[in-house]
Design a protein around this motif. Structure first.
Motif, PDB file in Angstrom:
ATOM      1  N   THR A 242       9.891   6.762  37.331  1.00 19.45           N
ATOM      2  CA  THR A 242      11.010   7.570  37.541  1.00 19.45           C
ATOM      3  C   THR A 242      12.131   7.154  38.506  1.00 19.45           C
ATOM      4  O   THR A 242      13.354   7.497  38.652  1.00 19.45           O
ATOM      5  CB  THR A 242      10.790   9.139  37.528  1.00 19.45           C
ATOM      6  N   LEU A 243      11.600   6.300  39.477  1.00 22.14           N
ATOM      7  CA  LEU A 243      12.088   5.883  40.912  1.00 22.14           C
ATOM      8  C   LEU A 243      12.841   4.467  40.604  1.00 22.14           C
ATOM      9  O   LEU A 243      13.561   4.099  41.572  1.00 22.14           O
ATOM     10  CB  LEU A 243      11.361   6.114  42.111  1.00 22.14           C
TER      11      LEU A 243
ATOM     12  N   SER B 180      14.853   2.834  38.335  1.00 21.71           N
ATOM     13  CA  SER B 180      16.009   2.397  37.996  1.00 21.71           C
ATOM     14  C   SER B 180      16.900   2.735  39.233  1.00 21.71           C
ATOM     15  O   SER B 180      17.883   1.970  39.296  1.00 21.71           O
ATOM     16  CB  SER B 180      16.499   3.325  36.858  1.00 21.71           C
ATOM     17  N   THR B 181      16.654   3.578  40.178  1.00 19.98           N
ATOM     18  CA  THR B 181      17.616   3.992  41.397  1.00 19.98           C
ATOM     19  C   THR B 181      17.049   3.098  42.367  1.00 19.98           C
ATOM     20  O   THR B 181      17.919   2.725  43.414  1.00 19.98           O
ATOM     21  CB  THR B 181      17.636   5.287  41.416  1.00 19.98           C
ATOM     22  N   TYR B 182      15.937   2.839  42.711  1.00 19.02           N
ATOM     23  CA  TYR B 182      15.500   2.307  44.006  1.00 19.02           C
ATOM     24  C   TYR B 182      14.541   1.031  43.886  1.00 19.02           C
ATOM     25  O   TYR B 182      14.230   0.583  44.969  1.00 19.02           O
ATOM     26  CB  TYR B 182      14.591   3.487  44.591  1.00 19.02           C
TER      27      TYR B 182
ATOM     28  N   ASP C  27      15.259  -1.851  43.263  1.00 19.94           N
ATOM     29  CA  ASP C  27      15.931  -3.244  43.712  1.00 19.94           C
ATOM     30  C   ASP C  27      15.691  -3.152  45.202  1.00 19.94           C
ATOM     31  O   ASP C  27      15.752  -4.364  45.819  1.00 19.94           O
ATOM     32  CB  ASP C  27      17.186  -3.439  43.458  1.00 19.94           C
ATOM     33  N   ASP C  28      15.535  -2.243  46.077  1.00 20.57           N
ATOM     34  CA  ASP C  28      15.527  -1.969  47.405  1.00 20.57           C
ATOM     35  C   ASP C  28      14.070  -1.644  47.925  1.00 20.57           C
ATOM     36  O   ASP C  28      14.300  -1.819  49.222  1.00 20.57           O
ATOM     37  CB  ASP C  28      16.625  -1.165  47.677  1.00 20.57           C
TER      38      ASP C  28
ATOM     39  N   GLU D   5      14.624  14.206  37.919  1.00 26.33           N
ATOM     40  CA  GLU D   5      15.514  14.676  38.915  1.00 26.33           C
ATOM     41  C   GLU D   5      14.538  15.153  40.194  1.00 26.33           C
ATOM     42  O   GLU D   5      15.068  15.096  41.089  1.00 26.33           O
ATOM     43  CB  GLU D   5      16.035  16.071  38.249  1.00 26.33           C
TER      44      GLU D   5
ATOM     45  N   ASN E 257      13.583  11.699  42.274  1.00 29.57           N
ATOM     46  CA  ASN E 257      14.731  10.976  43.013  1.00 29.57           C
ATOM     47  C   ASN E 257      15.238  11.762  43.846  1.00 29.57           C
ATOM     48  O   ASN E 257      15.424  11.152  45.009  1.00 29.57           O
ATOM     49  CB  ASN E 257      15.617  10.817  41.880  1.00 29.57           C
ATOM     50  N   GLU E 258      15.244  13.137  43.733  1.00 28.03           N
ATOM     51  CA  GLU E 258      15.871  13.795  44.966  1.00 28.03           C
ATOM     52  C   GLU E 258      14.854  14.064  46.158  1.00 28.03           C
ATOM     53  O   GLU E 258      15.110  13.940  47.269  1.00 28.03           O
ATOM     54  CB  GLU E 258      16.138  15.289  44.629  1.00 28.03           C
TER      55      GLU E 258
ATOM     56  N   GLN F 104      15.132  10.455  47.847  1.00 28.10           N
ATOM     57  CA  GLN F 104      16.272  10.260  48.572  1.00 28.10           C
ATOM     58  C   GLN F 104      16.499  11.017  49.704  1.00 28.10           C
ATOM     59  O   GLN F 104      16.898  10.459  50.938  1.00 28.10           O
ATOM     60  CB  GLN F 104      17.473  10.760  47.793  1.00 28.10           C
TER      61      GLN F 104
END
Length: 356
Positions: free
Chosen positions: A274-275, A277-279, A281-282, A339, A342-343, A346
């Protein structure tokens, strides 16, 4: 979800473990509703521990009062419970890596339950106690799920396989909830409603919470699991949904008995995905699942609490539980898994606990 509950602000409530991960969200919602909270803590002078709750209280219509208390000391909750109609007992240690399971897990869980619920017997104002138990009191390992009716865990199931030597945390939650059952049956003035969450994730009131959940999510981003993660079956629920369930259990007259609070039947690999796609690459988010034979071989080398028996009984073994009672009777609406994760991730990034 909106706090659409018949909350009574005319009398205070007591929350043991108010500085904890789940309790922090409970405090927030109750303060915002205008409730006065009695918060017994180990040291009321430790402003660093109370900082985040106090920041909420400054602008909320409710109020919070702190009292000194000790889980292991009989009578230490007397002052905090004075005048309270509802008691939330959330305080209990959650740790998977301990040196003395009896002292670090079982004693605080069992004696704390005796002390808090025993004190409720001495206060005529108390009408309901809400106990934070765990799905760990319902099952020991994922292999136990197959023995449940229809292969699905329900509130009728109990953990019968954990011991002081194997799965001591789960054992501590089991004996503590069973003790609560004995205490409530011995009286008839107040009733007991039990909340049994699965693994709790999501952003905390404090980004520096000491819950094991934070340690696990950090490992998704710090490289610990960059080669992959096992498909260790697990139930997951958002911390905010668990907090709501506690409040519903306290204020809904029809609430009774145990409640499995779990939004998703999943596993650690699926959680990590779940992480991506957002994170991805980094940060070194694990993007591969590890074969069971490899996890079995190396797990005890890297993590003494992850024994080969535990790997055998949990990795590649699904965790399945029925959450319909919580939806039907408490009105819980579960957040999407992505949700939640990811929250939380972050929050750890923003607080500097996960870095590139």
């Amino acid at each position: 979800m909106p706090l659409d509950l018949p909350i009574d602000v005319s009398s205070p409530v007591m929350i043991s473990g108010a500085t904890g991960y789940v309790a922090g969200h409970m405090v927030k919602r109750l303060l915002e509703a205008g409730v006065t909270i009695h918060a017994p803590v180990r040291d009321p002078t430790r402003q660093d521990k109370l900082k985040y709750l106090n920041e909420i209280a400054v602008t909320a219509p409710g109020a919070i009062r702190y009292f000194s208390a000790d889980l292991l000391k009989e009578g230490s909750y007397a002052e905090a419970m004075e005048g309270c109609s509802i008691v939330f007992h959330t305080a209990s240690p959650f740790s998977l890596d301990v040196n003395d399971p009896q002292k670090e897990l079982v004693d605080p869980a069992l004696l704390g339950t005796r002390n808090v619920l025993g004190e409720a017997n001495r206060h005529d104002t108390v009408k309901r106690v809400v106990l934070t138990s765990s799905c760990a009191a319902i099952f020991g390992d994922n292999a136990d799920v197959a023995k449940a009716a229809g292969g699905v865990l329900t509130e009728a199931d109990w953990n019968t396989t954990s011991t002081l030597e194997y799965g001591p945390y789960s054992y501590s939650k089991t004996v503590a909830e069973q003790e609560a059952g004995k205490i409530v049956k011995a009286q008839s003035r107040w009733d007991l409603v039990v909340i049994n969450p699965s693994m709790v994730f999501g952003p905390g009131i404090s980004p520096f919470a000491t819950s094991e959940s934070f340690s696990m999510v950090k490992q998704f981003g710090d490289g610990t699991m960059k080669r992959g993660t096992p498909r260790f079956g697990i139930g997951v629920v958002d911390v905010r949904d668990v907090a709501y369930a506690h409040l519903a259990a306290a204020y809904l007259p029809q609430a009774q008995g145990r409640h499995i609070i779990s939004g998703h039947n999943t596993d650690f690999f699926e959680i990590a995905q779940t992480l991506v796609s957002t994170y991805g690459d980094d940060y070194p988010i694990p993007q591969n699942s590890l074969p069971k034979w490899l996890v079995w071989l190396v797990a005890p080398i890297f993590n003494k609490s992850l024994t080969r028996k535990m790997v055998t009984r949990n990795v590649d073994v699904p965790w399945i539980a029925d959450n319909r009672k919580s939806i039907r009777e408490l009105g819980v609406e579960y957040r999407p898994l992505g949700e939640t994760m990811n929250e939380m991730f972050q929050q750890l990034v923003e607080s500097g606990q996960i870095t590139k």
